[in-house]
Structures are given as C-alpha cells and as structure tokens.
Design a protein around this motif. Structure first.
Motif, PDB file in Angstrom:
ATOM      1  N   LEU A   1       0.604  -0.966  -0.315  1.00  0.00           N
ATOM      2  CA  LEU A   1       0.263  -0.062   0.277  1.00  0.00           C
ATOM      3  C   LEU A   1       1.087   1.726  -0.366  1.00  0.00           C
ATOM      4  O   LEU A   1       0.496   2.614   0.563  1.00  0.00           O
ATOM      5  N   GLY A   2       2.138   1.101  -0.788  1.00  0.00           N
ATOM      6  CA  GLY A   2       2.536   2.387  -1.455  1.00  0.00           C
ATOM      7  C   GLY A   2       3.677   2.731   0.105  1.00  0.00           C
ATOM      8  O   GLY A   2       4.029   3.908   0.457  1.00  0.00           O
ATOM      9  N   GLY A   3       3.884   1.538   1.318  1.00  0.00           N
ATOM     10  CA  GLY A   3       4.229   2.400   2.539  1.00  0.00           C
ATOM     11  C   GLY A   3       3.698   1.888   3.864  1.00  0.00           C
ATOM     12  O   GLY A   3       4.332   2.297   4.241  1.00  0.00           O
ATOM     13  N   MET A   4       1.941   1.841   3.787  1.00  0.00           N
ATOM     14  CA  MET A   4       0.969   1.941   4.416  1.00  0.00           C
ATOM     15  C   MET A   4       0.998   0.860   4.955  1.00  0.00           C
ATOM     16  O   MET A   4       1.279   0.444   6.565  1.00  0.00           O
ATOM     17  N   GLY A   5       1.575  -0.626   4.565  1.00  0.00           N
ATOM     18  CA  GLY A   5       0.931  -1.473   5.186  1.00  0.00           C
ATOM     19  C   GLY A   5       3.125  -2.070   5.587  1.00  0.00           C
ATOM     20  O   GLY A   5       3.827  -1.224   5.102  1.00  0.00           O
ATOM     21  N   ILE A   6       3.387  -3.071   6.051  1.00  0.00           N
ATOM     22  CA  ILE A   6       4.513  -4.128   6.087  1.00  0.00           C
ATOM     23  C   ILE A   6       5.134  -5.315   5.972  1.00  0.00           C
ATOM     24  O   ILE A   6       3.256  -6.281   5.709  1.00  0.00           O
ATOM     25  N   VAL A   7       6.818  -5.093   6.119  1.00  0.00           N
ATOM     26  CA  VAL A   7       6.498  -6.833   4.752  1.00  0.00           C
ATOM     27  C   VAL A   7       7.339  -7.331   6.773  1.00  0.00           C
ATOM     28  O   VAL A   7       8.333  -6.970   6.869  1.00  0.00           O
ATOM     29  N   ILE A   8       7.406  -8.078   6.814  1.00  0.00           N
ATOM     30  CA  ILE A   8       8.100  -9.312   7.939  1.00  0.00           C
ATOM     31  C   ILE A   8       9.031 -10.440   7.020  1.00  0.00           C
ATOM     32  O   ILE A   8       8.276 -11.331   6.647  1.00  0.00           O
ATOM     33  N   LEU A   9      10.908  -9.932   7.117  1.00  0.00           N
ATOM     34  CA  LEU A   9      11.545 -10.757   6.675  1.00  0.00           C
ATOM     35  C   LEU A   9      12.122 -11.414   7.359  1.00  0.00           C
ATOM     36  O   LEU A   9      12.467 -10.862   9.107  1.00  0.00           O
ATOM     37  N   SER A  10      12.015 -12.637   7.422  1.00  0.00           N
ATOM     38  CA  SER A  10      13.530 -13.111   7.851  1.00  0.00           C
ATOM     39  C   SER A  10      15.182 -13.194   7.118  1.00  0.00           C
ATOM     40  O   SER A  10      15.248 -13.636   6.059  1.00  0.00           O
TER      41      SER A  10
ATOM     42  N   TYR B   1       2.382 -10.671   4.341  1.00  0.00           N
ATOM     43  CA  TYR B   1       2.761  -8.780   4.508  1.00  0.00           C
ATOM     44  C   TYR B   1       1.082  -8.059   5.877  1.00  0.00           C
ATOM     45  O   TYR B   1       0.863  -9.304   5.845  1.00  0.00           O
ATOM     46  N   ILE B   2       1.351  -7.422   6.275  1.00  0.00           N
ATOM     47  CA  ILE B   2       0.140  -7.130   6.892  1.00  0.00           C
ATOM     48  C   ILE B   2      -0.003  -5.550   6.450  1.00  0.00           C
ATOM     49  O   ILE B   2       0.900  -4.684   6.849  1.00  0.00           O
ATOM     50  N   TRP B   3      -1.328  -5.379   6.552  1.00  0.00           N
ATOM     51  CA  TRP B   3      -1.426  -3.864   6.021  1.00  0.00           C
ATOM     52  C   TRP B   3      -2.399  -3.476   6.697  1.00  0.00           C
ATOM     53  O   TRP B   3      -3.730  -4.681   7.154  1.00  0.00           O
TER      54      TRP B   3
END
Length: 138
Positions: A104-113, A136-138
């Motif tokens: 969402l253009g930076g509104m959500g986050i991606v969690i990475l390992s 993904y979390i938004w």
C-alpha cells in the motif's frame, strides 16, 4: 507433516479480528515473540503479556481498536487487520533488499527473516539486506 507456526499465528490473529474479539492466545516460540514484537512496535496490536499454563508458555495479544464517539454510548470498533502468509514450507519466497515489495505504498509492512534476524521491510532496506518474505500486514 510439520507445523507451520507462522501460519498458525497469522490465522489466529485473523480469526480473532474477523470475530471482533479483543484478545488472542498463541503459543510462545522465539519466532512468535519476534513477530509479535514487530506488530507491537508498528502499532498493529495494543498489548502483549506472557502467560504460563501447565509448563507451556503463551502470548496473550490485545488487538488495537478505536472508539466511536457518535451516538449515546461510545462503542469500540476494531481496526481491520489484514495478514497474508507469503513464504510457506512448500514454496519459499526470497527477495534481495532492492526488490522487497512495498505494501500500500508504504502503509503496510513486510516481515522478513534475514541473516540478522526477523525485521520489517524498512529495516532491511536501511541495512541493505534481503531475506525470506514471511508475511504482509496492512
């Protein structure tokens, strides 16, 4: 078959959010604690406490909500929390730091390992490292 603990965490949070309940209890693992710490820091959940029952540890999460001020009695409405599991045991998804997607253009986050632990997409871009895209979390 093995257990996918990340999918269990995401599914539990999604189910509680859809049922408009306030709290969810998930099993406490190192991975779960790191993901919950990110969710708390980013403001997707309100509170976390550790609970022990029969020598098993659990995390009790309180989901974030906002108050409606319209009407005679103020009520609580929960924020819609969208979570999507990306990399799974049958199909791992990796990305370098330049190709980490923006939600969402930076509104959500991606969690990475990553090789330096579990982190968000912003932290990975700042450090210049890629890794496995967990969700993904938004």
């Amino acid at each position: 078959m093995g257990r996918d603990t990340i999918a269990d965490i995401i599914t539990s949070i999604r189910n509680v959010d859809m049922n408009r309940k306030g709290t969810v209890r998930i099993e406490s693992t190192n991975m779960a604690e790191k993901i919950v710490k990110i969710l708390l820091r980013e403001g997707f959940i309100e509170n976390v406490r550790k609970h022990q029952e029969n020598k098993k540890s659990f995390l009790v999460l309180t989901l974030r909500h906002r108050r409606n001020r319209k009407g005679p009695s103020p009520s609580r409405t929960f924020l819609n929390l969208n979570l999507k599991r990306i990399s799974r045991p049958g199909l791992r998804v990796y990305s370098n730091y330049q190709k980490i997607p923006r939600i969402l253009g930076g509104m959500g986050i991606v969690i990475l390992s990553t090789s330096r632990g579990i982190m968000t997409d912003r932290e990975a871009r700042l450090e210049g490292i890629g890794g496995e895209i967990l969700c993904y979390i938004w």
